[in-house]
Design a protein around this motif. Structure first.
Motif, PDB file in Angstrom:
ATOM      1  N   LYS A  42     -23.504 -32.733 -19.287  1.00  0.00           N
ATOM      2  CA  LYS A  42     -22.440 -31.962 -18.649  1.00  0.00           C
ATOM      3  C   LYS A  42     -21.364 -32.854 -18.030  1.00  0.00           C
ATOM      4  O   LYS A  42     -20.222 -32.420 -17.869  1.00  0.00           O
ATOM      5  N   ARG A 136     -21.650 -28.427 -20.938  1.00  0.00           N
ATOM      6  CA  ARG A 136     -22.709 -27.789 -20.158  1.00  0.00           C
ATOM      7  C   ARG A 136     -23.335 -26.671 -20.987  1.00  0.00           C
ATOM      8  O   ARG A 136     -22.645 -25.750 -21.429  1.00  0.00           O
ATOM      9  N   ILE A 137     -24.631 -26.762 -21.207  1.00  0.00           N
ATOM     10  CA  ILE A 137     -25.329 -25.753 -21.989  1.00  0.00           C
ATOM     11  C   ILE A 137     -25.481 -24.487 -21.149  1.00  0.00           C
ATOM     12  O   ILE A 137     -25.986 -24.519 -20.022  1.00  0.00           O
ATOM     13  N   GLY A 138     -25.049 -23.354 -21.714  1.00  0.00           N
ATOM     14  CA  GLY A 138     -25.105 -22.089 -20.986  1.00  0.00           C
ATOM     15  C   GLY A 138     -26.300 -21.237 -21.330  1.00  0.00           C
ATOM     16  O   GLY A 138     -26.795 -20.498 -20.480  1.00  0.00           O
ATOM     17  N   ALA A 139     -26.776 -21.327 -22.591  1.00  0.00           N
ATOM     18  CA  ALA A 139     -27.886 -20.467 -22.998  1.00  0.00           C
ATOM     19  C   ALA A 139     -28.506 -20.972 -24.295  1.00  0.00           C
ATOM     20  O   ALA A 139     -27.854 -21.636 -25.107  1.00  0.00           O
ATOM     21  N   ASP A 151     -22.521 -23.413 -25.270  1.00  0.00           N
ATOM     22  CA  ASP A 151     -22.083 -23.909 -23.971  1.00  0.00           C
ATOM     23  C   ASP A 151     -21.708 -22.742 -23.071  1.00  0.00           C
ATOM     24  O   ASP A 151     -21.850 -21.567 -23.445  1.00  0.00           O
ATOM     25  N   THR A 152     -21.255 -23.039 -21.860  1.00  0.00           N
ATOM     26  CA  THR A 152     -20.957 -21.989 -20.887  1.00  0.00           C
ATOM     27  C   THR A 152     -19.761 -21.138 -21.288  1.00  0.00           C
ATOM     28  O   THR A 152     -19.535 -20.062 -20.721  1.00  0.00           O
ATOM     29  N   VAL A 165     -35.377 -30.035 -21.956  1.00  0.00           N
ATOM     30  CA  VAL A 165     -34.492 -29.865 -20.800  1.00  0.00           C
ATOM     31  C   VAL A 165     -34.865 -30.915 -19.753  1.00  0.00           C
ATOM     32  O   VAL A 165     -36.024 -30.984 -19.323  1.00  0.00           O
ATOM     33  N   GLN A 171     -31.480 -26.206 -11.891  1.00  0.00           N
ATOM     34  CA  GLN A 171     -30.563 -26.005 -13.013  1.00  0.00           C
ATOM     35  C   GLN A 171     -31.318 -25.608 -14.277  1.00  0.00           C
ATOM     36  O   GLN A 171     -30.849 -24.779 -15.052  1.00  0.00           O
ATOM     37  N   LEU A 175     -30.869 -22.053 -16.493  1.00  0.00           N
ATOM     38  CA  LEU A 175     -30.684 -22.053 -17.941  1.00  0.00           C
ATOM     39  C   LEU A 175     -31.732 -21.193 -18.634  1.00  0.00           C
ATOM     40  O   LEU A 175     -31.403 -20.399 -19.532  1.00  0.00           O
ATOM     41  N   ASP A 178     -31.048 -17.502 -17.957  1.00  0.00           N
ATOM     42  CA  ASP A 178     -29.890 -17.037 -18.732  1.00  0.00           C
ATOM     43  C   ASP A 178     -30.186 -16.980 -20.224  1.00  0.00           C
ATOM     44  O   ASP A 178     -29.398 -16.408 -20.990  1.00  0.00           O
ATOM     45  N   SER A 179     -31.300 -17.565 -20.629  1.00  0.00           N
ATOM     46  CA  SER A 179     -31.705 -17.551 -22.036  1.00  0.00           C
ATOM     47  C   SER A 179     -32.782 -16.508 -22.304  1.00  0.00           C
ATOM     48  O   SER A 179     -33.456 -16.549 -23.345  1.00  0.00           O
TER      49      SER A 179
END
Length: 339
Positions: A42, A136-139, A151-152, A165, A171, A175, A178-179
């Motif tokens: 990120k 930045r990985i969002g999901a 990403d986000t 991860v 954090q 993630l 959100d996944s």
């Protein structure tokens, strides 16, 4: 192409989230096994807790201050993949001050630092991998037998057989939640509570200070660690840069205090502790929300074979820099045994 299915079931496409020492170690070890690895970071570059801030005339290590090498595999790994010039032994004097104000020396053991700054190690390691920075990985979303990363902003970043991860537990938990991986996210409930914050302040003195120790661990209402950053090998500072770390309880009480006020309070505490009369000429602050874990239950890594998701980090293996290496290695071993 990278996103096409592998021709051999032995070769996996693996995404590593985070390019600190644990993420880079895992990535290199998996690449050695012939797997296709892509690392997502990120920030602008690799580092994690091996962090340094640019300051006038050089840099100051604001994260991990040094590392040990009790695992006999750690130094050979660094020599092979970071290079012998990326780190050196810190020949400093180290002292401990207890609650009664009594000083004693640290146990005598080799301590190492990145040279000319801590980030030299992770930057050298990252040269062996494909690192996608400022992403930045969002999901994670199910894609066949693996995972599709986005990403986000929702931009697709490819499909992978497995995901590692290495973000701090708070954090990582966000993630996973959100996944739509609530069960995995719940596993991190307790670790999230145990990760402690830390304010770090680097201060410069034009006239070098005379101290009994270059590194000081202290039982103090404000401070936890004090070090002469300029005494580390590879630093060529004019004057001296000192790095101050606040203790976790004090940081929690001041986590939202403006940085300038935090700096004043910590510098005052440093002056009272050491008897320093002069004011520093330059001050740099950094707030670590996730500095170290107080959790004694540290299994080394977390591996969820049904989901093909692994979690690694120093917080899972003792909290030290070397723990990041140990955690990554144990996770890679578990992943290999699971195939």
């Amino acid at each position: 192409m990278f996103n096409q299915p592998s021709q051999s079931t032995d070769i996996r496409r693996i995404a590593v989230i985070g390019s600190g020492l644990s993420g880079l170690t895992a990535g290199i070890r998996l690449s050695q096994q012939g797997h296709e690895v892509r690392v997502f970071e990120k920030s602008r570059g690799p580092g994690g807790r091996l962090a340094a801030k640019r300051v006038e005339g050089g840099s100051a290590d604001i994260g991990a201050q040094y590392f040990t090498a009790r695992n006999p595999a750690f130094l050979p790994f660094l020599k092979e993949f970071a290079g012998e010039n990326a780190f050196q032994m810190w020949q400093g004097r180290f002292g401990f001050r207890n609650e009664r104000g009594e000083w004693d020396s640290f146990p005598d053991e080799p301590r190492y630092v990145g040279s000319p700054r801590m980030t030299a190690i992770t930057r050298a390691l990252s040269a062996h991998l494909e690192v996608i920075a400022e992403t930045r990985i969002g999901a994670l979303r199910k894609a066949g037998g693996g995972w599709s990363l986005a990403d986000t902003e929702g931009t697709a970043l490819g499909e992978f057989d497995q995901v590692i991860v290495t973000a701090p537990p708070a954090q990582a938990q966000v993630l996973l939640a959100d996944s739509d991986l609530a069960e995995l996210a719940a596993v991190l409930d307790e670790p999230v509570k145990k990760v402690l914050p830390c304010w770090a302040v680097a201060v410069h003195f034009a006239k070098p200070l005379t101290m009994a120790y270059e590194g000081m661990r202290v039982e103090h209402p404000v401070l936890y660690w004090v070090a002469n950053n300029s005494s580390k090998p590879g630093r060529e500072d004019s004057g001296q840069w000192w790095v101050l770390h606040a203790n976790p309880d004090w940081t929690e009480r001041h986590v939202d205090t403006p940085a300038s006020e935090v700096a004043k309070l910590m510098v005052h505490a440093f002056r009272v502790l050491t008897g320093v009369a002069g004011e520093p000429g330059d001050v740099v602050t950094h707030r670590w929300l996730y500095a170290r874990s107080s959790d004694g239950d540290q299994p080394g890594h977390l591996w969820f074979p049904d989901q093909n998701i692994g979690i690694a980090g120093d917080w899972l293996s003792g909290g030290r820099v070397e723990g990041a290496f140990n955690s990554a290695c144990s996770l890679v071993e578990a992943m290999s045994e699971d195939r």
